[in-house]
Design a protein around this motif. Structure first.
Motif, short mmCIF file in Angstrom:
data_model
loop_
_atom_site.label_atom_id
_atom_site.label_comp_id
_atom_site.label_asym_id
_atom_site.label_seq_id
_atom_site.Cartn_x
_atom_site.Cartn_y
_atom_site.Cartn_z
N GLN A 1 0.82 -1.22 0.00
CA GLN A 1 0.00 0.00 0.00
C GLN A 1 0.85 1.27 0.00
OE1 GLN A 1 -3.56 0.32 -0.23
NE2 GLN A 1 -2.96 -1.66 -1.04
N GLY B 1 1.74 2.62 -3.38
CA GLY B 1 0.66 3.12 -4.23
C GLY B 1 0.38 4.59 -4.02
N LEU C 1 -7.22 4.31 3.85
CA LEU C 1 -6.53 5.26 2.99
C LEU C 1 -7.51 6.06 2.14
CD1 LEU C 1 -3.51 3.07 1.82
CD2 LEU C 1 -3.50 4.89 3.55
N GLU C 2 -8.52 5.40 1.59
CA GLU C 2 -9.53 6.11 0.80
C GLU C 2 -10.29 7.11 1.65
OE1 GLU C 2 -12.02 3.23 -1.15
OE2 GLU C 2 -10.36 2.42 -2.32
N LEU D 1 -5.68 -6.04 3.42
CA LEU D 1 -5.60 -5.18 2.25
C LEU D 1 -6.88 -4.35 2.12
CD1 LEU D 1 -3.75 -4.50 -0.16
CD2 LEU D 1 -4.94 -6.26 -1.43
N ASN D 2 -8.03 -4.99 2.27
CA ASN D 2 -9.32 -4.28 2.20
C ASN D 2 -9.43 -3.23 3.31
OD1 ASN D 2 -10.27 -5.67 -0.02
ND2 ASN D 2 -11.56 -7.06 1.15
N ALA E 1 -2.41 6.07 -3.32
CA ALA E 1 -3.40 6.38 -2.29
C ALA E 1 -2.75 6.68 -0.94
CB ALA E 1 -4.40 5.22 -2.13
N TRP E 2 -1.49 6.27 -0.77
CA TRP E 2 -0.82 6.48 0.52
C TRP E 2 -0.65 7.97 0.80
CZ3 TRP E 2 -0.15 2.97 4.21
CH2 TRP E 2 0.56 3.36 5.33
N ARG F 1 -6.90 -0.35 2.72
CA ARG F 1 -7.32 0.42 1.54
C ARG F 1 -8.52 1.32 1.91
NH1 ARG F 1 -8.20 -3.42 -2.85
NH2 ARG F 1 -5.95 -3.36 -3.06
N ASN F 2 -9.47 0.79 2.66
CA ASN F 2 -10.62 1.60 3.09
C ASN F 2 -10.17 2.80 3.91
OD1 ASN F 2 -12.45 -0.09 1.85
ND2 ASN F 2 -13.20 -1.02 3.73
#
Length: 165
Positions: free
Chosen positions: A17, A20, A58-59, A51-52, A22-23, A55-56
């Protein structure tokens, strides 16, 4: 299922992550208990769970904020079995994003429920299924200072469990 080092899984997901876009400017703080035993699980599926969740976070933070991940042995409960008591460990994921709206909480792990404009509503539902199939639990816990906190609790591998606990 096999013995899985949860810290190795978390570090691999974090490395992926951080590479990427999004970080962004997110600050990471980890508090891993190095003495934790392995969990019994499927490495690929547990990778998908974290990962999910990451990712949530970070979003939700939009590239700015703080993410904290901590691990510890669970002291709230054990499951008694013929071979003794089963131990659990917990992984806590905290972010200081906008948090989850109160109205969404009852539907959080329901398939196809989403608060994102382009979300599928499958991420947390898949996480819930995987963690449940591993004999664990996943829950959202309220944070007094805002943001979101998820606790993933997984059974310790019987090969590594401490029979004295």
């Amino acid at each position: 299922l096999e013995s899985v080092n949860i810290h190795r899984v978390l570090n691999e997901v974090l490395d992926l992550q951080r590479a990427g876009p999004a970080w962004g400017q997110v600050t990471l703080r980890v508090e891993f208990d190095p003495s934790l035993p392995a969990v019994r699980g499927d490495r690929a599926q547990l990778t998908q769970v974290f990962l999910n969740l990451i990712r949530n976070s970070l979003e939700a933070m939009g590239g700015h904020g703080a993410l904290q991940i901590a691990t510890r042995i669970e002291t709230r409960f054990h499951i008694r079995q013929a071979s003794g008591r089963r131990q659990f460990l917990s992984v806590f994921l905290d972010d200081n994003g906008p948090g989850i709206p109160e109205a969404a909480l009852p539907h959080l792990f329901a398939p196809f429920f989403t608060t994102k404009p382009r979300g599928t509503g499958l991420g947390l539902a898949v996480c819930h299924r995987i963690v449940s199939e591993h004999g664990g639990t996943i829950a959202h816990e309220p944070r007094a200072d805002g943001g979101a906190r998820f606790r993933v609790t997984l059974p310790v591998s019987e090969d590594d469990a401490d029979p004295g606990r």
